[in-house]
Design an enzyme around this catalytic site. Structure first.
Site, PDB file in Angstrom:
ATOM      1  N   ASP A   1      -1.460   6.838   6.390  1.00 53.96           N
ATOM      2  CA  ASP A   1      -2.502   5.900   5.965  1.00 53.96           C
ATOM      3  C   ASP A   1      -2.662   4.916   7.122  1.00 53.96           C
ATOM      4  O   ASP A   1      -1.770   4.117   7.401  1.00 53.96           O
ATOM      5  CB  ASP A   1      -2.041   5.181   4.688  1.00 53.96           C
TER       6      ASP A   1
ATOM      7  N   LYS B   1     -11.679  -1.863   6.921  1.00 55.84           N
ATOM      8  CA  LYS B   1     -10.803  -2.735   7.689  1.00 55.84           C
ATOM      9  C   LYS B   1     -11.241  -2.769   9.151  1.00 55.84           C
ATOM     10  O   LYS B   1     -11.336  -3.823   9.737  1.00 55.84           O
ATOM     11  CB  LYS B   1      -9.343  -2.279   7.582  1.00 55.84           C
TER      12      LYS B   1
ATOM     13  N   TRP C   1       0.835  -1.203   0.000  1.00 54.23           N
ATOM     14  CA  TRP C   1       0.000   0.000   0.000  1.00 54.23           C
ATOM     15  C   TRP C   1       0.864   1.246   0.000  1.00 54.23           C
ATOM     16  O   TRP C   1       0.544   2.231  -0.680  1.00 54.23           O
ATOM     17  CB  TRP C   1      -0.979  -0.020   1.168  1.00 54.23           C
TER      18      TRP C   1
HETATM   19  C1  LIG Z   1      -6.879  -1.816   2.148  1.00 53.88           C
HETATM   20  C2  LIG Z   1      -5.853  -0.747   2.240  1.00 53.88           C
HETATM   21  C3  LIG Z   1      -5.805   0.312   1.325  1.00 53.88           C
HETATM   22  C4  LIG Z   1      -6.740   0.408   0.141  1.00 53.88           C
HETATM   23  O1  LIG Z   1      -7.994   0.725   0.561  1.00 53.88           O
HETATM   24  P1  LIG Z   1      -9.197   0.969  -0.493  1.00 53.88           P
HETATM   25  O2  LIG Z   1     -10.209   1.580   0.424  1.00 53.88           O
HETATM   26  O3  LIG Z   1      -9.570  -0.348  -1.032  1.00 53.88           O
HETATM   27  O4  LIG Z   1      -8.717   1.917  -1.518  1.00 53.88           O
HETATM   28  C5  LIG Z   1      -4.862   1.288   1.503  1.00 53.88           C
HETATM   29  N1  LIG Z   1      -3.989   1.241   2.529  1.00 53.88           N
HETATM   30  C6  LIG Z   1      -3.991   0.236   3.430  1.00 53.88           C
HETATM   31  C7  LIG Z   1      -2.989   0.227   4.542  1.00 53.88           C
HETATM   32  C8  LIG Z   1      -4.916  -0.793   3.310  1.00 53.88           C
HETATM   33  O5  LIG Z   1      -4.928  -1.794   4.197  1.00 53.88           O
END
Ligand SMILES: *Cc1c(COP(=O)(O)O)cnc(C)c1O
Length: 361
Positions: free
Chosen positions: A170, A194, A101
Protein backbone atom coordinates in the site's frame (compact mmCIF):
# COMPACT_ATOMS: atom_id res chain seq x y z
CA UNK A 1 -4.69 32.78 -8.04
CA UNK A 2 -4.47 33.07 -4.26
CA UNK A 3 -3.50 29.73 -2.74
CA UNK A 4 -3.71 28.60 0.88
CA UNK A 5 -0.71 26.93 2.45
CA UNK A 6 -2.46 23.59 2.32
CA UNK A 7 -1.00 20.85 4.53
CA UNK A 8 -3.89 18.44 4.07
CA UNK A 9 -3.14 14.73 4.50
CA UNK A 10 -5.67 13.91 1.80
CA UNK A 11 -7.16 14.90 -0.49
CA UNK A 12 -3.89 16.72 -0.82
CA UNK A 13 -2.50 19.63 -2.76
CA UNK A 14 -2.17 19.32 -6.56
CA UNK A 15 0.14 21.12 -9.01
CA UNK A 16 -1.29 24.38 -10.42
CA UNK A 17 -0.71 23.38 -14.10
CA UNK A 18 -2.81 20.26 -13.43
CA UNK A 19 -5.62 22.35 -11.95
CA UNK A 20 -5.48 24.68 -14.94
CA UNK A 21 -5.55 21.88 -17.50
CA UNK A 22 -8.40 20.23 -15.60
CA UNK A 23 -10.50 23.39 -15.37
CA UNK A 24 -10.21 23.78 -19.15
CA UNK A 25 -10.96 20.09 -19.77
CA UNK A 26 -14.03 20.30 -17.56
CA UNK A 27 -15.43 23.02 -19.84
CA UNK A 28 -14.25 21.72 -23.18
CA UNK A 29 -11.81 18.91 -23.71
CA UNK A 30 -9.47 19.49 -26.68
CA UNK A 31 -12.04 21.60 -28.55
CA UNK A 32 -14.36 18.63 -28.91
CA UNK A 33 -17.30 20.73 -27.76
CA UNK A 34 -17.75 18.63 -24.65
CA UNK A 35 -16.46 18.32 -21.13
CA UNK A 36 -14.10 15.51 -20.14
CA UNK A 37 -16.95 14.40 -17.85
CA UNK A 38 -19.41 14.21 -20.74
CA UNK A 39 -17.36 11.90 -22.94
CA UNK A 40 -17.94 8.24 -23.51
CA UNK A 41 -15.26 6.19 -21.79
CA UNK A 42 -15.29 4.07 -24.97
CA UNK A 43 -14.53 7.00 -27.30
CA UNK A 44 -11.15 7.02 -28.99
CA UNK A 45 -10.35 10.43 -27.45
CA UNK A 46 -10.98 9.25 -23.90
CA UNK A 47 -9.24 5.96 -24.52
CA UNK A 48 -6.12 7.93 -25.47
CA UNK A 49 -6.28 9.79 -22.13
CA UNK A 50 -6.69 6.57 -20.17
CA UNK A 51 -4.01 4.52 -21.92
CA UNK A 52 -1.54 7.39 -21.72
CA UNK A 53 -2.08 7.58 -17.94
CA UNK A 54 -1.44 3.82 -17.70
CA UNK A 55 1.67 4.08 -19.84
CA UNK A 56 3.14 7.12 -18.07
CA UNK A 57 2.44 5.59 -14.65
CA UNK A 58 4.65 2.62 -15.48
CA UNK A 59 7.24 4.81 -17.16
CA UNK A 60 7.68 6.95 -14.03
CA UNK A 61 8.21 3.83 -11.92
CA UNK A 62 10.53 2.19 -14.43
CA UNK A 63 8.24 -0.80 -14.95
CA UNK A 64 7.46 -2.50 -18.22
CA UNK A 65 3.96 -2.91 -19.71
CA UNK A 66 5.00 -6.41 -20.76
CA UNK A 67 5.32 -7.39 -17.10
CA UNK A 68 2.73 -5.22 -15.36
CA UNK A 69 -0.91 -4.26 -15.82
CA UNK A 70 -2.30 -0.95 -14.60
CA UNK A 71 -5.83 -0.55 -13.27
CA UNK A 72 -7.75 2.53 -12.14
CA UNK A 73 -10.46 1.29 -9.81
CA UNK A 74 -13.05 2.80 -7.48
CA UNK A 75 -13.44 2.11 -3.79
CA UNK A 76 -10.26 3.74 -2.53
CA UNK A 77 -7.20 2.04 -1.13
CA UNK A 78 -9.59 0.63 1.48
CA UNK A 79 -11.24 -1.52 -1.19
CA UNK A 80 -7.85 -3.04 -1.95
CA UNK A 81 -7.65 -4.17 1.68
CA UNK A 82 -10.31 -6.77 0.84
CA UNK A 83 -9.72 -7.31 -2.90
CA UNK A 84 -6.11 -8.35 -2.31
CA UNK A 85 -6.84 -11.22 0.09
CA UNK A 86 -9.93 -12.33 -1.83
CA UNK A 87 -7.76 -12.79 -4.89
CA UNK A 88 -4.54 -14.07 -3.36
CA UNK A 89 -4.96 -15.35 0.18
CA UNK A 90 -5.33 -19.13 0.23
CA UNK A 91 -3.67 -20.35 3.41
CA UNK A 92 -1.93 -17.52 5.19
CA UNK A 93 -0.50 -14.09 4.39
CA UNK A 94 2.22 -12.07 6.13
CA UNK A 95 1.38 -8.49 7.11
CA UNK A 96 3.65 -5.88 8.64
CA UNK A 97 1.80 -3.70 11.09
CA UNK A 98 3.18 -0.16 11.06
CA UNK A 99 0.06 1.90 11.69
CA UNK A 100 -3.64 2.45 11.35
CA UNK A 101 -3.89 1.73 7.65
CA UNK A 102 -1.79 -1.43 7.99
CA UNK A 103 -4.13 -2.48 10.82
CA UNK A 104 -7.15 -1.92 8.59
CA UNK A 105 -5.55 -4.05 5.88
CA UNK A 106 -4.98 -6.84 8.42
CA UNK A 107 -8.54 -6.63 9.68
CA UNK A 108 -9.92 -7.16 6.16
CA UNK A 109 -7.51 -9.99 5.31
CA UNK A 110 -8.79 -11.85 8.37
CA UNK A 111 -12.23 -12.04 6.78
CA UNK A 112 -10.63 -14.22 4.11
CA UNK A 113 -7.99 -16.30 5.89
CA UNK A 114 -5.11 -16.49 8.28
CA UNK A 115 -2.81 -13.53 8.91
CA UNK A 116 0.69 -13.77 10.34
CA UNK A 117 1.82 -10.39 11.64
CA UNK A 118 5.46 -10.68 10.58
CA UNK A 119 6.53 -7.47 12.37
CA UNK A 120 4.86 -4.67 14.25
CA UNK A 121 5.64 -1.31 15.81
CA UNK A 122 2.44 -1.33 17.86
CA UNK A 123 4.44 -1.55 21.12
CA UNK A 124 5.57 2.09 20.78
CA UNK A 125 2.45 3.56 19.24
CA UNK A 126 3.91 3.11 15.74
CA UNK A 127 6.62 5.73 16.15
CA UNK A 128 9.28 3.62 14.41
CA UNK A 129 9.77 1.12 11.58
CA UNK A 130 10.42 -2.47 12.70
CA UNK A 131 13.75 -4.05 11.82
CA UNK A 132 13.22 -7.72 12.64
CA UNK A 133 10.72 -9.99 10.96
CA UNK A 134 9.13 -13.32 11.42
CA UNK A 135 8.29 -14.19 7.81
CA UNK A 136 6.49 -17.40 6.96
CA UNK A 137 8.17 -19.08 3.96
CA UNK A 138 4.78 -20.54 2.98
CA UNK A 139 2.90 -17.23 3.02
CA UNK A 140 0.80 -16.43 -0.03
CA UNK A 141 2.18 -12.87 -0.02
CA UNK A 142 3.76 -10.24 2.22
CA UNK A 143 1.98 -6.91 2.68
CA UNK A 144 3.52 -3.68 3.87
CA UNK A 145 2.62 0.02 3.96
CA UNK A 146 5.45 2.15 2.57
CA UNK A 147 4.46 5.37 4.37
CA UNK A 148 2.37 5.66 7.50
CA UNK A 149 0.25 8.73 6.91
CA UNK A 150 -1.05 9.09 10.47
CA UNK A 151 2.09 8.33 12.47
CA UNK A 152 4.62 10.01 10.18
CA UNK A 153 6.93 7.06 9.55
CA UNK A 154 8.11 5.46 6.34
CA UNK A 155 10.37 2.69 5.13
CA UNK A 156 13.60 4.37 4.15
CA UNK A 157 14.61 1.13 2.42
CA UNK A 158 12.24 -1.64 1.49
CA UNK A 159 13.21 -4.55 3.76
CA UNK A 160 14.66 -7.79 2.47
CA UNK A 161 11.76 -10.18 2.37
CA UNK A 162 11.59 -13.76 1.10
CA UNK A 163 12.50 -14.12 -2.58
CA UNK A 164 9.75 -16.62 -3.32
CA UNK A 165 6.93 -14.80 -1.56
CA UNK A 166 5.24 -12.03 -3.59
CA UNK A 167 5.57 -8.58 -2.03
CA UNK A 168 2.55 -6.26 -2.07
CA UNK A 169 2.52 -2.64 -0.92
CA UNK A 170 0.00 0.00 0.00
CA UNK A 171 1.85 3.08 -1.25
CA UNK A 172 -1.07 5.50 -0.95
CA UNK A 173 0.67 8.29 0.89
CA UNK A 174 4.13 8.29 -0.66
CA UNK A 175 3.34 7.00 -4.13
CA UNK A 176 5.63 8.49 -6.78
CA UNK A 177 7.49 10.55 -4.20
CA UNK A 178 10.89 8.85 -4.51
CA UNK A 179 13.05 6.36 -6.33
CA UNK A 180 12.73 2.74 -5.27
CA UNK A 181 13.26 -0.59 -6.97
CA UNK A 182 9.58 -0.94 -7.86
CA UNK A 183 10.25 -4.23 -9.63
CA UNK A 184 10.51 -5.87 -6.18
CA UNK A 185 6.74 -5.61 -5.89
CA UNK A 186 4.22 -8.04 -7.30
CA UNK A 187 1.47 -5.54 -6.63
CA UNK A 188 1.34 -1.87 -5.67
CA UNK A 189 -1.81 0.07 -4.88
CA UNK A 190 -2.49 3.68 -3.97
CA UNK A 191 -5.53 5.85 -3.50
CA UNK A 192 -4.91 8.82 -5.78
CA UNK A 193 -5.87 11.58 -3.37
CA UNK A 194 -2.63 11.73 -1.39
CA UNK A 195 -0.06 12.30 -4.07
CA UNK A 196 -1.27 11.67 -7.61
CA UNK A 197 -4.73 13.13 -8.06
CA UNK A 198 -8.23 13.55 -6.68
CA UNK A 199 -10.13 11.04 -4.55
CA UNK A 200 -12.10 8.45 -6.43
CA UNK A 201 -9.46 6.62 -8.44
CA UNK A 202 -7.20 3.97 -6.98
CA UNK A 203 -4.21 2.89 -8.99
CA UNK A 204 -3.34 -0.80 -8.92
CA UNK A 205 -0.17 -2.05 -10.59
CA UNK A 206 0.00 -5.78 -10.76
CA UNK A 207 2.55 -8.20 -12.19
CA UNK A 208 1.00 -10.36 -14.87
CA UNK A 209 2.58 -13.55 -13.53
CA UNK A 210 1.27 -12.76 -10.03
CA UNK A 211 -2.21 -11.97 -11.36
CA UNK A 212 -2.22 -15.35 -13.08
CA UNK A 213 -2.04 -17.11 -9.69
CA UNK A 214 -5.24 -15.52 -8.33
CA UNK A 215 -8.13 -17.46 -6.82
CA UNK A 216 -10.86 -18.26 -9.33
CA UNK A 217 -13.89 -18.09 -7.05
CA UNK A 218 -14.12 -14.34 -6.58
CA UNK A 219 -17.19 -12.21 -7.40
CA UNK A 220 -16.84 -10.42 -10.72
CA UNK A 221 -16.19 -6.83 -9.65
CA UNK A 222 -13.76 -7.86 -6.89
CA UNK A 223 -11.67 -10.01 -9.19
CA UNK A 224 -8.55 -8.40 -10.65
CA UNK A 225 -8.77 -10.62 -13.72
CA UNK A 226 -12.12 -9.04 -14.67
CA UNK A 227 -10.51 -5.61 -14.83
CA UNK A 228 -7.20 -6.76 -16.33
CA UNK A 229 -8.93 -8.60 -19.17
CA UNK A 230 -10.82 -5.43 -20.14
CA UNK A 231 -7.95 -2.94 -19.86
CA UNK A 232 -9.49 -1.56 -16.64
CA UNK A 233 -12.72 -0.74 -18.50
CA UNK A 234 -14.93 -3.67 -17.54
CA UNK A 235 -17.35 -1.04 -16.31
CA UNK A 236 -17.21 2.75 -16.43
CA UNK A 237 -13.92 3.76 -14.85
CA UNK A 238 -13.44 6.93 -12.75
CA UNK A 239 -13.05 8.98 -15.94
CA UNK A 240 -12.33 12.51 -14.75
CA UNK A 241 -10.22 11.34 -11.83
CA UNK A 242 -8.03 9.26 -14.11
CA UNK A 243 -7.70 12.22 -16.46
CA UNK A 244 -6.35 14.30 -13.56
CA UNK A 245 -3.98 11.49 -12.52
CA UNK A 246 -2.69 11.44 -16.10
CA UNK A 247 -2.04 15.19 -15.91
CA UNK A 248 -0.15 14.70 -12.64
CA UNK A 249 2.00 12.05 -14.35
CA UNK A 250 2.82 14.48 -17.14
CA UNK A 251 3.76 17.04 -14.50
CA UNK A 252 6.02 14.51 -12.72
CA UNK A 253 7.76 13.70 -16.00
CA UNK A 254 8.16 17.41 -16.78
CA UNK A 255 9.79 17.97 -13.37
CA UNK A 256 12.42 15.38 -14.30
CA UNK A 257 10.73 12.23 -13.01
CA UNK A 258 11.19 10.64 -9.60
CA UNK A 259 14.79 11.71 -9.18
CA UNK A 260 13.88 15.39 -9.25
CA UNK A 261 10.70 14.83 -7.24
CA UNK A 262 12.65 12.94 -4.59
CA UNK A 263 15.36 15.62 -4.29
CA UNK A 264 12.69 18.24 -3.79
CA UNK A 265 10.90 16.15 -1.17
CA UNK A 266 14.14 15.52 0.75
CA UNK A 267 14.81 19.25 0.75
CA UNK A 268 11.31 20.21 1.93
CA UNK A 269 11.15 17.65 4.73
CA UNK A 270 14.72 18.52 5.75
CA UNK A 271 13.76 22.16 6.34
CA UNK A 272 11.07 21.10 8.80
CA UNK A 273 12.95 18.32 10.59
CA UNK A 274 16.17 20.33 10.89
CA UNK A 275 14.27 23.23 12.41
CA UNK A 276 12.54 20.95 14.92
CA UNK A 277 15.72 19.12 15.88
CA UNK A 278 17.35 22.48 16.58
CA UNK A 279 14.32 23.61 18.64
CA UNK A 280 13.32 20.38 20.33
CA UNK A 281 12.72 22.09 23.67
CA UNK A 282 9.57 23.49 22.02
CA UNK A 283 8.80 21.35 18.94
CA UNK A 284 8.99 17.59 19.50
CA UNK A 285 9.03 15.38 16.40
CA UNK A 286 7.05 12.22 17.14
CA UNK A 287 9.53 10.04 15.23
CA UNK A 288 12.99 10.01 16.82
CA UNK A 289 14.85 7.66 14.44
CA UNK A 290 15.80 9.89 11.53
CA UNK A 291 15.65 7.33 8.74
CA UNK A 292 12.15 6.32 9.84
CA UNK A 293 10.78 9.83 9.38
CA UNK A 294 8.25 10.32 6.62
CA UNK A 295 9.08 12.84 3.93
CA UNK A 296 5.35 13.24 3.25
CA UNK A 297 3.65 13.52 6.63
CA UNK A 298 5.68 15.34 9.25
CA UNK A 299 4.27 14.91 12.76
CA UNK A 300 5.15 16.65 15.99
CA UNK A 301 3.93 17.72 19.38
CA UNK A 302 4.12 20.85 21.47
CA UNK A 303 4.31 20.75 25.24
CA UNK A 304 0.54 20.78 25.83
CA UNK A 305 -2.58 20.06 23.78
CA UNK A 306 -3.71 23.64 24.50
CA UNK A 307 -0.56 25.05 22.95
CA UNK A 308 -1.04 22.76 19.95
CA UNK A 309 -4.59 24.03 19.48
CA UNK A 310 -3.34 27.61 19.68
CA UNK A 311 -0.62 26.86 17.12
CA UNK A 312 -3.12 25.38 14.67
CA UNK A 313 -5.57 28.26 15.13
CA UNK A 314 -2.95 30.99 14.67
CA UNK A 315 -1.39 29.29 11.66
CA UNK A 316 -4.81 29.41 10.04
CA UNK A 317 -5.93 32.86 11.10
CA UNK A 318 -2.62 34.68 10.56
CA UNK A 319 -1.13 32.88 7.54
CA UNK A 320 -3.91 30.81 5.94
CA UNK A 321 -2.08 27.56 6.76
CA UNK A 322 -4.69 24.83 6.70
CA UNK A 323 -5.12 21.23 7.82
CA UNK A 324 -2.28 21.17 10.36
CA UNK A 325 -4.23 19.25 12.96
CA UNK A 326 -2.92 15.74 13.59
CA UNK A 327 -5.14 12.77 12.79
CA UNK A 328 -7.86 12.24 15.39
CA UNK A 329 -6.30 8.99 16.65
CA UNK A 330 -2.98 10.65 17.59
CA UNK A 331 -3.60 14.38 18.01
CA UNK A 332 -0.64 16.75 17.81
CA UNK A 333 0.37 18.51 14.62
CA UNK A 334 0.84 17.06 11.17
CA UNK A 335 2.06 18.87 8.08
CA UNK A 336 1.53 16.83 4.94
CA UNK A 337 3.96 18.06 2.32
CA UNK A 338 3.21 15.93 -0.70
CA UNK A 339 4.96 16.27 -4.09
CA UNK A 340 2.92 19.31 -5.14
CA UNK A 341 3.32 21.21 -1.87
CA UNK A 342 5.55 24.14 -2.80
CA UNK A 343 8.77 24.67 -0.86
CA UNK A 344 7.55 28.21 -0.16
CA UNK A 345 4.74 26.74 1.98
CA UNK A 346 7.27 24.78 4.03
CA UNK A 347 9.46 27.85 4.43
CA UNK A 348 6.46 29.91 5.51
CA UNK A 349 5.53 27.25 8.05
CA UNK A 350 9.00 27.22 9.60
CA UNK A 351 8.99 31.01 9.74
CA UNK A 352 5.68 30.92 11.59
CA UNK A 353 7.03 28.21 13.94
CA UNK A 354 9.88 30.52 14.90
CA UNK A 355 7.49 33.45 15.50
CA UNK A 356 5.19 31.25 17.53
CA UNK A 357 8.00 29.89 19.63
CA UNK A 358 9.31 33.37 20.45
CA UNK A 359 5.85 34.50 21.50
CA UNK A 360 4.97 31.47 23.60
CA UNK A 361 8.19 30.06 25.00
C1 LIG B 1 -5.47 7.35 3.05
C2 LIG B 1 -4.88 5.99 3.10
C3 LIG B 1 -5.65 4.84 2.88
C4 LIG B 1 -7.14 4.90 2.65
O1 LIG B 1 -7.41 5.41 1.42
P1 LIG B 1 -8.93 5.52 0.86
O2 LIG B 1 -8.64 5.81 -0.58
O3 LIG B 1 -9.57 6.61 1.60
O4 LIG B 1 -9.58 4.21 1.05
C5 LIG B 1 -5.03 3.62 2.89
N1 LIG B 1 -3.70 3.51 3.11
C6 LIG B 1 -2.92 4.59 3.33
C7 LIG B 1 -1.46 4.41 3.59
C8 LIG B 1 -3.48 5.86 3.35
O5 LIG B 1 -2.72 6.93 3.57
Amino acid sequence: MKRAHNFSAGPGVLPIPVLEATSQAVLDYNNLGMSIMEMSHRSKEYDAVFTEAQKNGLKILGLSPEEYDVLFLGGGASMQFIMLPMNFLRTSADYINTGNWAKNAIKEAKFVGKVNVAASSDDKNFNYIPRSFNFDPKADYIHLTTNNTIFGTRWDKIPETLPNVPLVADMSSDFMSRRLDYSKFSMIYAGAQKNIGPAGATMVIIRKDFAATANEEVPTMLKYKTHIDKGSMFNTPPCVNTYVVGEVFKWILAQGGLEAIEQNNIKKAGILYDYMDANSDFYKPTVAVKEDRSLMNVTWNLNTPELEAQFIAEAKSKHNMTNLKGHRVVGGIRASIYNACPITSVEALVKFMEEFKKANK
